[in-house]
Enzyme design. Structure first.
Site, short mmCIF file in Angstrom:
data_model
loop_
_atom_site.label_atom_id
_atom_site.label_comp_id
_atom_site.label_asym_id
_atom_site.label_seq_id
_atom_site.Cartn_x
_atom_site.Cartn_y
_atom_site.Cartn_z
N ASP A 197 -25.60 34.41 71.43
CA ASP A 197 -26.20 35.75 71.53
C ASP A 197 -25.66 36.70 70.44
O ASP A 197 -25.19 37.80 70.75
CB ASP A 197 -25.91 36.37 72.90
CG ASP A 197 -26.24 35.44 74.05
OD1 ASP A 197 -27.24 34.72 73.97
OD2 ASP A 197 -25.49 35.45 75.05
N GLU A 245 -36.25 37.89 77.33
CA GLU A 245 -34.89 38.44 77.19
C GLU A 245 -34.58 38.59 75.71
O GLU A 245 -35.43 38.36 74.85
CB GLU A 245 -33.85 37.55 77.89
CG GLU A 245 -33.75 36.15 77.30
CD GLU A 245 -32.82 35.23 78.10
OE1 GLU A 245 -32.31 35.62 79.15
OE2 GLU A 245 -32.63 34.08 77.64
#
Ligand code: FUB
Length: 327
Positions: A12, A228
């Site tokens: 991420d 997301e």
């Protein structure tokens, strides 16, 4: 393509250029016995490291600035320090991070530091009105900052279909289309206060339009709907909102003329990587545009043990991002 960081697992990646250097704010993946499930329990992270690098073509040595925040530092957090981001304003640095509170509900916290590499001191409570996961902070040219966030399934965004304050854990799956078409749930955005630590007004749902209809993307359009990993970058006057489609594993983008949208779907940035999740950031550095992303090559395909990579990406003459592969 080799991972940038190999001594620990990282995912991420939110990359920013501060003081002429690229700083990377990733999740710190760790080994766990928790079995893979759709709730994402296997992503059981407990701290954050910050990394920096002074060259990307080719990559220079990466500096690991060590642990800058951990679960025990934050009074409201129970577990799962998921994908963070950072921002700079007026010489202060802000680390935004999602985590489950003591009731198991995801909230977003902020921690403040004097340097991009921390240390960061967390506020004792999550940001009022925050929920779900994957915060991404964008500071516009006029100094106004925006926080984008949201994630389906384990990220709990589907639990807020009745409003910002109406958490309903009964919504445990992705929204399904039954009968008439149902709009996909949008990511959320909130304007931040001048001190970067609260929302200035209630958060809003962003709209992503299908170019062929001019109408919102539908919930069953799994190849294009938001799942997301929100990110916002600006090129000229165009705002690019990019995100993961989750269960179809694409990184996509949509463009608009305002940071609050609406955005119109533009295409894919990255084809699926090895591993279930895909998550990214886009940053300009030394005249080039880089995509930071992760995959599971280093762990040989273990979904919750990911590694950060970076590659140059390109726009065509119309400003469309040219789709790339993970290699
Ligand atoms: O790293 C945990 C979660 O996996 C992130 O919050 C999502 O974006 C996905 O990458």
């Amino acid at each position: 393509m080799a991972p940038l960081i190999t001594h620990i697992y990282t995912a991420d990646p939110s990359a920013h250029v501060f003081n002429g250097r690229v700083y990377i704010y990733p999740s710190h993946d760790r080994e766990t016995d928790i079995k893979f499930n759709d709730n994402g329990d296997q992503y059981d992270m407990a701290d954050y490291h910050v990394f920096s690098i002074d060259n990307l073509s080719p990559p220079g040595a990466v500096t690991d600035h060590g642990v800058v925040l951990k679960t025990e530092d934050v009074p409201w957090v129970s577990k799962q320090l998921w994908a963070p981001d950072a921002a700079e304003k007026d010489g202060k640095y802000y680390l935004y991070f999602p985590a489950r509170d003591k009731q198991g509900v995801f909230r977003i916290g902020v921690a403040v530091g004097d340097k991009p590499e921390g240390p960061f001191a967390p506020d004792p409570e999550p940001i009022r009105g925050s929920y779900s996961i994957d915060p991404a902070c964008f500071v516009d040219d006029d100094g106004q900052a925006y926080l984008y966030f949201g994630g389906l399934w384990g990220g709990q965004l589907q639990c807020y279909q009745q409003g910002n304050d109406a958490f309903d854990p009964a919504w445990q799956g992705p929204q399904e289309v039954t009968g008439d078409a149902v709009m996909a749930q949008g990511p959320r955005v909130g304007r931040l206060t001048d001190d970067m630590r609260q929302f200035a007004d209630p958060v809003q749902e962003l709209t992503i339009l299908a170019p062929e209809t001019g109408k919102p993307i539908l919930a069953d359009d799994h190849d294009r709907r938001f799942f997301e990993a929100a990110w916002l970058h600006k090129r000229g006057d165009v705002y690019y909102f990019s995100y993961s489609t989750g269960d179809t594993h694409f990184l996509c983008y949509a463009t608009g003329s305002s940071p609050l949208g609406p955005f119109t779907y533009g295409g894919r940035i990255l084809e699926p990587v090895l591993g279930w999740t895909t998550h990214h950031s886009i940053v300009e550095f030394k005249g080039k545009t880089y995509l930071f992303f992760h995959d599971c090559e280093l762990s040989k395909g273990v979904d919750h043990l990911r590694s950060v990579k970076a590659k140059e990406i390109f726009y065509d003459d119309e400003g469309k991002i040219i789709t790339t592969m993970a290699d």
